[in-house]
Structures are given as C-alpha cells and as structure tokens.
Design a protein around this motif. Structure first.
Motif: not given
Length: 83
Positions: A77-78, A81-82
C-alpha cells in the motif's frame, strides 16, 4: 464458526494489525483498522507462506503469519501510494 472462534479470529487480526502498524509506521490504526489489516494480512501471509513452503501452527504461528502478511500488505500500500 462459533462465537469463540470468531472472537479468537478477531483478536489475532487485531494483534497482527497492531504489530504490523508498529513495525511499518510506528503506530497502530485503531482497533477497527488493526482488525481489518490483520485479517487481510492473515490471508496474504497464508498465501505467501504457502508459496515459500513454510507452515506455522498454533496461536503464535497464526499471529506470526498474519503479522508477516500485514507487513507485506502495508508495504505494498505504501509503494502504491507513493506512485
């Protein structure tokens, strides 16, 4: 699944989600967020551990599997998101 099994399942999810949140960001996501992350992490962890040929039994093994899956989930998810 009886009520006891459901409570244990939710407790494992909450613990795994909290541990993953602590490992990845330094904080948890609140009880509902921890449960959701932990339950989805348990599915992801079971899949990844199955691919690797690793099996973990018992309560501690379930928590480890769910936590590992939740960490993978939060990492993915990180990254998304980036992007």
């Amino acid at each position: 699944m009886d009520i006891t099994g459901l409570v244990i399942y939710l407790a494992i999810g909450a613990v795994a989600g909290w541990l993953a949140g602590t490992l990845m960001k330094g904080r948890g996501f609140g009880l509902p967020g921890n449960i959701i992350v932990g339950i989805i992490g348990a599915v992801v962890g079971g899949f990844v551990f199955g691919l690797l040929g690793i099996s973990a039994g018992g309560l501690i093994g379930s928590i480890i599997t769910a936590t590992a899956g939740a960490v993978v989930l939060l990492f993915a998810v990180g990254v998304i998101k980036k992007a």
